[in-house]
Write a protein that holds these residues in place. Structure first.
Motif, short mmCIF file in Angstrom:
data_model
loop_
_atom_site.label_atom_id
_atom_site.label_comp_id
_atom_site.label_asym_id
_atom_site.label_seq_id
_atom_site.Cartn_x
_atom_site.Cartn_y
_atom_site.Cartn_z
N MET A 13 0.84 -1.19 0.00
CA MET A 13 0.00 0.00 0.00
C MET A 13 0.88 1.25 0.00
O MET A 13 1.86 1.32 0.72
CB MET A 13 -0.91 0.01 1.24
N LYS A 14 0.52 2.23 -0.83
CA LYS A 14 1.32 3.44 -0.94
C LYS A 14 1.21 4.27 0.33
O LYS A 14 0.15 4.38 0.93
CB LYS A 14 0.84 4.25 -2.14
N LYS A 15 2.34 4.84 0.72
CA LYS A 15 2.39 5.64 1.94
C LYS A 15 1.62 6.94 1.74
O LYS A 15 1.80 7.63 0.75
CB LYS A 15 3.84 5.93 2.32
N ARG A 16 0.79 7.27 2.70
CA ARG A 16 0.01 8.50 2.63
C ARG A 16 0.91 9.69 2.96
O ARG A 16 1.69 9.65 3.91
CB ARG A 16 -1.17 8.43 3.60
N ILE A 17 0.79 10.76 2.21
CA ILE A 17 1.62 11.95 2.40
C ILE A 17 0.77 13.09 2.95
O ILE A 17 -0.20 13.51 2.31
CB ILE A 17 2.28 12.39 1.08
N PHE A 18 1.12 13.57 4.13
CA PHE A 18 0.44 14.72 4.72
C PHE A 18 1.31 15.96 4.47
O PHE A 18 2.49 15.96 4.78
CB PHE A 18 0.21 14.52 6.21
N GLY A 19 0.70 17.01 3.96
CA GLY A 19 1.46 18.22 3.67
C GLY A 19 1.73 18.37 2.19
O GLY A 19 1.02 17.80 1.34
N GLU A 20 2.76 19.14 1.86
CA GLU A 20 3.07 19.44 0.47
C GLU A 20 3.60 18.21 -0.27
O GLU A 20 4.23 17.33 0.32
CB GLU A 20 4.11 20.56 0.39
N ILE A 21 3.34 18.19 -1.57
CA ILE A 21 3.88 17.18 -2.46
C ILE A 21 5.07 17.79 -3.20
O ILE A 21 4.96 18.89 -3.76
CB ILE A 21 2.83 16.70 -3.48
N LYS A 22 6.20 17.11 -3.17
CA LYS A 22 7.41 17.63 -3.81
C LYS A 22 7.15 17.94 -5.29
O LYS A 22 6.62 17.10 -6.02
CB LYS A 22 8.54 16.63 -3.67
N GLY A 23 7.51 19.15 -5.71
CA GLY A 23 7.35 19.54 -7.09
C GLY A 23 5.99 20.13 -7.44
O GLY A 23 5.78 20.57 -8.57
N ILE A 24 5.06 20.13 -6.47
CA ILE A 24 3.72 20.70 -6.69
C ILE A 24 3.60 21.99 -5.88
O ILE A 24 3.94 22.02 -4.69
CB ILE A 24 2.62 19.72 -6.26
N PHE A 25 3.11 23.05 -6.53
CA PHE A 25 3.03 24.36 -5.89
C PHE A 25 1.59 24.88 -5.90
O PHE A 25 0.80 24.54 -6.79
CB PHE A 25 3.95 25.35 -6.59
N GLU A 26 1.28 25.68 -4.89
CA GLU A 26 -0.04 26.28 -4.80
C GLU A 26 -0.36 27.03 -6.09
O GLU A 26 0.45 27.81 -6.58
CB GLU A 26 -0.12 27.22 -3.60
N GLY A 27 -1.53 26.77 -6.63
CA GLY A 27 -1.93 27.41 -7.89
C GLY A 27 -1.76 26.52 -9.10
O GLY A 27 -2.24 26.85 -10.19
#
Length: 296
Positions: free
Chosen positions: A1-15
């Motif tokens: 099962m893929k690990k759940r990520i809380f918070g920002e995703i690397k390489g993804i920015f607001e907008g």
């Protein structure tokens, strides 16, 4: 099962924009391709999509009153059954109680001025500040969640640096850390001070008075919460004097009060009420009906 990520995703920015739910899933911003809530009953919720899917949703920009899932007709946005505090709803409740950041994605919705003109847009991290039962527009029980945007404005960083003590270098490796800032209104009105002074900072539930070398400490708890959507008043009739523990338990709905001022959730305890403190039982009823989560 893929690990759940809380918070920002690397390489993804607001907008950042996405054409469809498949793109959102591939980017890890929001993994489910259909469900509006990403999360589990054990870990909490890491992301939500708001796109006008539920008639009771309210998008206020930096504040979102989000409707939980379940009870909706497959062919419309109308509720046809009560919602329960399970699955994604429970995941959001866990995020609230643990203070976990939730990624918010807005989808195209002609009813909201905050939504993108097309597709989906990642709009940053929010905290689930409150959750409660309510009766929706269709007359069925729904679970509602108040999300407040986390601010990470650069102009606050200098102030933080001036007031931060440097940590010694560890021999056991470093932990990746992110600074988050939550904008909030600190309400400590004369009325709240009056109630605290009336009880000499002693908790109305347990009677404990927290004392330091120079003063004592208590917290003013509003029975019917201030601000949208509860719109409780900042009046003596709507304020309790509580210790931090019982304030937290009251806000989370672990305890409440019946009309005879018995504490629900703690057997044999009666709320201590000063003769000069008239508590409005309508506010007590509101808290009991919307927030009290009786443990089975």
């Amino acid at each position: 099962m893929k690990k759940r990520i809380f918070g920002e995703i690397k390489g993804i920015f607001e907008g950042d924009s996405f054409d469809n739910r498949i793109d959102l899933s591939i980017s890890k911003v929001h993994r489910p391709t259909q469900a509006g809530i990403s999360g589990s009953e054990n870990e909490g919720s890491d992301s939500i999509v708001i796109s006008g899917g539920y008639e009771d949703d309210e998008d206020l920009g930096n504040i979102i009153i989000y409707t939980g899932h379940g009870g909706r007709s497959n062919n419309s946005k109308v509720q046809v059954a009560d919602q329960t505090l399970t699955r994604g709803n429970k995941a959001l409740a866990i995020s609230c109680e643990k203070g976990l950041p939730v990624r918010v994605i807005r989808g195209y919705n002609k009813q909201s001025k905050f939504s993108p003109e097309e597709g989906y847009r990642y709009d940053g991290l929010f905290l689930v500040k409150d959750y409660w039962r309510d009766k929706g527009k269709s007359g069925y029980v729904i679970w509602r969640f108040r999300l407040e945007k986390i601010s990470n404005k650069i102009n606050l960083l200098d102030e933080v640096k001036r007031n931060t003590v440097s940590e010694p270098v560890s021999n056991y490796g470093s932990t990746v850390r992110q600074k988050y800032f939550v904008s909030r209104v600190i309400r400590e009105t004369r009325i709240a001070q009056y109630i605290k002074e009336l009880y000499n900072d002693a908790c109305q539930v347990c009677g404990i008075q927290i004392k330091s070398q120079v003063t004592s400490y208590s917290e003013a708890a509003h029975i019917k919460a201030l601000g949208k959507p509860h719109n409780g008043p900042d009046t003596k009739e709507n304020i309790l004097c509580l210790c931090p523990n019982h304030h937290t338990m009251f806000d989370l709905g672990i305890i409440s009060i019946d009309d005879n001022f018995n504490i629900l959730g703690i057997d044999g305890v009666i709320l201590k009420v000063h003769p000069k403190h008239i508590i409005d039982k309508e506010f007590v009823k509101y808290h009991r009906e919307h927030h009290y989560k009786k443990l089975s």
